[in-house]
Design a protein around this motif. Sequence first.
Motif, PDB file in Angstrom:
ATOM      1  N   MET A   1      -0.924 -10.768  12.068  1.00 56.15           N
ATOM      2  CA  MET A   1       0.435 -10.324  12.146  1.00 56.15           C
ATOM      3  C   MET A   1       0.417  -8.797  12.205  1.00 56.15           C
ATOM      4  SD  MET A   1       3.124 -10.575   8.931  1.00 56.15           S
ATOM      5  CE  MET A   1       2.887 -12.275   8.860  1.00 56.15           C
ATOM      6  N   PRO A   2       1.133  -8.220  13.129  1.00 58.74           N
ATOM      7  CA  PRO A   2       1.182  -6.759  13.217  1.00 58.74           C
ATOM      8  C   PRO A   2       1.838  -6.143  11.979  1.00 58.74           C
ATOM      9  CG  PRO A   2       2.071  -7.777  15.196  1.00 58.74           C
ATOM     10  CD  PRO A   2       1.869  -8.867  14.190  1.00 58.74           C
ATOM     11  N   VAL A   3       1.294  -5.029  11.538  1.00 59.12           N
ATOM     12  CA  VAL A   3       1.823  -4.325  10.373  1.00 59.12           C
ATOM     13  C   VAL A   3       2.111  -2.884  10.790  1.00 59.12           C
ATOM     14  CG1 VAL A   3       1.287  -3.532   8.038  1.00 59.12           C
ATOM     15  CG2 VAL A   3       0.483  -5.760   8.801  1.00 59.12           C
ATOM     16  N   PRO A   4       3.302  -2.373  10.474  1.00 57.08           N
ATOM     17  CA  PRO A   4       3.604  -0.973  10.810  1.00 57.08           C
ATOM     18  C   PRO A   4       2.649  -0.027  10.084  1.00 57.08           C
ATOM     19  CG  PRO A   4       5.592  -2.141  10.126  1.00 57.08           C
ATOM     20  CD  PRO A   4       4.439  -3.049   9.838  1.00 57.08           C
ATOM     21  N   PRO A   5       2.324   1.112  10.694  1.00 52.12           N
ATOM     22  CA  PRO A   5       1.450   2.076  10.026  1.00 52.12           C
ATOM     23  C   PRO A   5       2.011   2.464   8.653  1.00 52.12           C
ATOM     24  CG  PRO A   5       1.814   2.718  12.303  1.00 52.12           C
ATOM     25  CD  PRO A   5       2.744   1.577  12.021  1.00 52.12           C
ATOM     26  N   GLY A   6       1.118   2.621   7.693  1.00 50.55           N
ATOM     27  CA  GLY A   6       1.528   3.014   6.345  1.00 50.55           C
ATOM     28  C   GLY A   6       0.507   2.583   5.321  1.00 50.55           C
ATOM     29  N   THR A   7       0.801   2.840   4.058  1.00 49.96           N
ATOM     30  CA  THR A   7      -0.056   2.450   2.945  1.00 49.96           C
ATOM     31  C   THR A   7       0.651   1.352   2.172  1.00 49.96           C
ATOM     32  OG1 THR A   7      -0.961   4.678   2.830  1.00 49.96           O
ATOM     33  CG2 THR A   7      -1.251   3.293   0.881  1.00 49.96           C
ATOM     34  N   TYR A   8      -0.058   0.259   1.926  1.00 57.19           N
ATOM     35  CA  TYR A   8       0.543  -0.916   1.301  1.00 57.19           C
ATOM     36  C   TYR A   8      -0.271  -1.366   0.101  1.00 57.19           C
ATOM     37  CZ  TYR A   8       3.047  -1.237   5.718  1.00 57.19           C
ATOM     38  OH  TYR A   8       3.833  -0.965   6.804  1.00 57.19           O
ATOM     39  N   ARG A   9       0.409  -1.981  -0.863  1.00 59.20           N
ATOM     40  CA  ARG A   9      -0.230  -2.628  -2.006  1.00 59.20           C
ATOM     41  C   ARG A   9       0.028  -4.120  -1.830  1.00 59.20           C
ATOM     42  NH1 ARG A   9      -3.538  -0.811  -5.792  1.00 59.20           N
ATOM     43  NH2 ARG A   9      -2.332   1.065  -5.891  1.00 59.20           N
ATOM     44  N   MET A  10      -1.028  -4.884  -1.593  1.00 61.48           N
ATOM     45  CA  MET A  10      -0.882  -6.313  -1.347  1.00 61.48           C
ATOM     46  C   MET A  10      -0.890  -7.088  -2.661  1.00 61.48           C
ATOM     47  SD  MET A  10      -2.897  -8.813   1.269  1.00 61.48           S
ATOM     48  CE  MET A  10      -4.432  -8.992   0.409  1.00 61.48           C
ATOM     49  N   LYS A  11       0.028  -8.050  -2.765  1.00 61.02           N
ATOM     50  CA  LYS A  11       0.086  -8.932  -3.922  1.00 61.02           C
ATOM     51  C   LYS A  11      -0.157 -10.356  -3.432  1.00 61.02           C
ATOM     52  CE  LYS A  11       3.139  -5.899  -6.395  1.00 61.02           C
ATOM     53  NZ  LYS A  11       4.333  -5.744  -7.191  1.00 61.02           N
ATOM     54  N   ILE A  12      -0.917 -11.116  -4.198  1.00 61.47           N
ATOM     55  CA  ILE A  12      -1.280 -12.482  -3.834  1.00 61.47           C
ATOM     56  C   ILE A  12      -0.703 -13.427  -4.874  1.00 61.47           C
ATOM     57  CG2 ILE A  12      -3.179 -14.076  -3.418  1.00 61.47           C
ATOM     58  CD1 ILE A  12      -4.897 -11.526  -2.841  1.00 61.47           C
ATOM     59  N   ILE A  13       0.076 -14.395  -4.407  1.00 58.92           N
ATOM     60  CA  ILE A  13       0.648 -15.406  -5.290  1.00 58.92           C
ATOM     61  C   ILE A  13       0.195 -16.751  -4.750  1.00 58.92           C
ATOM     62  CG2 ILE A  13       2.783 -16.421  -6.171  1.00 58.92           C
ATOM     63  CD1 ILE A  13       4.082 -13.657  -5.698  1.00 58.92           C
ATOM     64  N   GLU A  14      -0.410 -17.577  -5.609  1.00 55.98           N
ATOM     65  CA  GLU A  14      -0.897 -18.871  -5.152  1.00 55.98           C
ATOM     66  C   GLU A  14      -0.722 -19.931  -6.228  1.00 55.98           C
ATOM     67  OE1 GLU A  14      -5.132 -18.907  -4.391  1.00 55.98           O
ATOM     68  OE2 GLU A  14      -5.476 -17.500  -6.004  1.00 55.98           O
ATOM     69  N   GLY A  15      -0.871 -21.183  -5.842  1.00 55.97           N
ATOM     70  CA  GLY A  15      -0.752 -22.295  -6.762  1.00 55.97           C
ATOM     71  C   GLY A  15      -0.973 -23.604  -6.047  1.00 55.97           C
ATOM     72  N   ASP A  16      -0.668 -24.702  -6.740  1.00 57.71           N
ATOM     73  CA  ASP A  16      -0.948 -26.035  -6.201  1.00 57.71           C
ATOM     74  C   ASP A  16       0.148 -26.579  -5.294  1.00 57.71           C
ATOM     75  OD1 ASP A  16      -3.400 -26.179  -7.548  1.00 57.71           O
ATOM     76  OD2 ASP A  16      -2.402 -26.843  -9.370  1.00 57.71           O
ATOM     77  N   LYS A  17       1.397 -26.480  -5.709  1.00 53.68           N
ATOM     78  CA  LYS A  17       2.499 -27.076  -4.939  1.00 53.68           C
ATOM     79  C   LYS A  17       3.694 -26.129  -4.948  1.00 53.68           C
ATOM     80  CE  LYS A  17       5.512 -31.049  -4.618  1.00 53.68           C
ATOM     81  NZ  LYS A  17       6.062 -32.206  -5.288  1.00 53.68           N
ATOM     82  N   TRP A  18       4.207 -25.812  -3.767  1.00 53.57           N
ATOM     83  CA  TRP A  18       5.332 -24.881  -3.615  1.00 53.57           C
ATOM     84  C   TRP A  18       6.606 -25.477  -4.205  1.00 53.57           C
ATOM     85  CZ3 TRP A  18       6.033 -19.986  -2.876  1.00 53.57           C
ATOM     86  CH2 TRP A  18       7.265 -19.496  -2.432  1.00 53.57           C
ATOM     87  N   ARG A  42      -2.151   3.308  13.517  1.00 55.07           N
ATOM     88  CA  ARG A  42      -2.046   2.720  14.861  1.00 55.07           C
ATOM     89  C   ARG A  42      -3.414   2.436  15.452  1.00 55.07           C
ATOM     90  NH1 ARG A  42       3.006   6.195  17.251  1.00 55.07           N
ATOM     91  NH2 ARG A  42       4.495   5.220  15.852  1.00 55.07           N
ATOM     92  N   ARG A  43      -4.428   3.118  14.959  1.00 53.50           N
ATOM     93  CA  ARG A  43      -5.768   2.967  15.524  1.00 53.50           C
ATOM     94  C   ARG A  43      -6.678   2.050  14.720  1.00 53.50           C
ATOM     95  NH1 ARG A  43      -7.298   8.722  18.186  1.00 53.50           N
ATOM     96  NH2 ARG A  43      -5.317   8.978  19.245  1.00 53.50           N
ATOM     97  N   THR A  44      -6.231   1.571  13.567  1.00 47.82           N
ATOM     98  CA  THR A  44      -7.069   0.682  12.770  1.00 47.82           C
ATOM     99  C   THR A  44      -6.621  -0.758  12.944  1.00 47.82           C
ATOM    100  OG1 THR A  44      -5.686   0.936  10.805  1.00 47.82           O
ATOM    101  CG2 THR A  44      -7.595   2.387  10.982  1.00 47.82           C
ATOM    102  N   SER A  45      -7.566  -1.640  12.816  1.00 47.91           N
ATOM    103  CA  SER A  45      -7.286  -3.069  12.880  1.00 47.91           C
ATOM    104  C   SER A  45      -7.969  -3.703  11.673  1.00 47.91           C
ATOM    105  CB  SER A  45      -7.851  -3.631  14.183  1.00 47.91           C
ATOM    106  OG  SER A  45      -7.681  -5.023  14.213  1.00 47.91           O
TER     107      SER A  45
END
Length: 71
Positions: A1-18, A42-45
């Motif tokens: 998925m394309p992401v706009p240029p910038g600095t991001y802090r990723m959070k991960i949420i997971e479990g067994d059943k939504w 723009r130049r990093t992937s």
Amino acid sequence: MPVPPGTYRMKIIEGDKWHGPTTWFGTSTTYETVVRPMVFTRRTSRMIDLHRSPAGNLHTSINVTNPKPLN
């Protein structure tokens, strides 16, 4: 998925059943934050593989408080 240029802090949420955007995965919900901010230009992937691996390099810290609802 394309992401706009910038600095991001990723959070991960997971479990067994939504259960929805306010209770996430119910009592099995786990919530982590990626330790280092992720920088996109723009130049990093980047590709992120969220499969758990002992040899993985995506270091996270476990959060004890529940994440805020999506709504």
